[in-house]
Design a protein around this motif. Structure first.
Motif: not given
Length: 295
Positions: A60, A78, A80, A88
């Protein structure tokens, strides 16, 4: 002359040692580097060549940037990363010039695990790595080289594959705005961003970059123009590891190629090219000492 035959025999013996022993030992070292490198790529690549697990795990990262005047953030979110996929993400962007949204130009989009963003650069680098590993394994199974030409041919193929793999990581391919808009990766964004916005994730050396472009079509022109561009980037440790290992393997290949090339030239040269200068030849030259010259 006896010394000429001894010199020729010594060169031939050392050349045979390089082809039969040193070259294979170097290839094993290169394989070790590439196997370790492959552990950063998807599982199928690692298992195919090594039978061991890889090191891939979800990483992440926070991405953000500050506007030129330093008053606000244009990109914040954010992300991932897992292997060669962005699996993500939750990203907020602010593009004041975009119409039809809040007066502040705020937009939000996400990427979900069931619809990942594929990083083609990483996929391509992994493919070149797989090519190099396949060639190394095949050669090691076959054993010693029969000739310098055979060795150089393999090393040229390895250098090409490794250079291309490293290049995928270091030099992003240029894409047009239309390319970005038509990319299948755009379908991973939910909800979609405004139609006048194009975005891209790409790898630039040790960094993962998110770039956003606001485009418009001026009334007096028939092509798109970029009116705003924002970018956020984050360092990814394993990108650095991969580049270092590609470079190390390349250096090993090049060093072995240089050595084999020199001996191959000696081996292919006719015996009378390794001769001492005569007194008459010395008189014509600037060096008055008798010496062995390799033509």
């Amino acid at each position: 002359m006896d010394w000429q035959k001894e010199s020729s025999d010594a060169l031939a013996a050392e050349f045979r040692w390089i082809l039969e022993e040193e070259s294979l030992r170097t290839l094993k070292d290169i394989k070790d580097i590439l196997v370790e490198c492959s552990r950063r790529y998807p599982l199928h690549l690692t298992l195919e060549h090594t039978g061991v697990d890889n090191l891939i795990k979800p990483d992440k990262f926070i991405i953000s940037n500050i506007s030129e005047n330093g008053h606000h953030t244009n990109i914040k979110g954010m992300v991932t990363l897992m292997g060669d996929n962005i699996c993500e993400a939750d990203i907020n962007v602010r593009v004041p010039s975009v119409k039809g949204h809040h007066s502040s130009g705020l937009m939000r989009t996400t990427i979900q695990p069931d619809n990942c963003w594929k990083l083609q650069q990483l996929q391509d680098a992994g493919n070149y790595l797989s090519q190099a590993l396949t060639q190394v394994n095949k050669r090691l199974d076959m054993g010693a080289f029969a000739s310098g030409q055979q060795c150089i041919l393999l090393l040229n193929n390895l250098i090409s594959a490794l250079s291309n793999g490293r290049g995928c990581m270091v030099i992003p391919k240029r894409k047009t705005i239309d390319d970005l808009r038509r990319s299948i990766n755009v379908k991973a964004l939910n909800p979609p961003l405004a139609p006048e916005v194009a975005v891209s994730f790409y790898v630039h050396a040790t960094k993962l970059v998110f770039a956003l472009y606001h485009v418009s079509t001026p009334s007096h022109k028939h092509r798109l123009e970029i009116t705003d561009r924002f970018q956020a980037e984050v360092s990814v440790p394993w990108f650095s590891d991969v580049i270092v290992m590609f470079t190390a393997a390349l250096q090993q290949c090049q060093q072995l190629k240089d050595k084999v090339s020199v001996f191959a030239q000696y081996r292919d040269a006719p015996p009378d090219t390794l001769v001492p200068r005569t007194d008459k030849q010395q008189a014509k030259g600037t060096n008055t000492k008798q010496e062995v010259i390799i033509v």
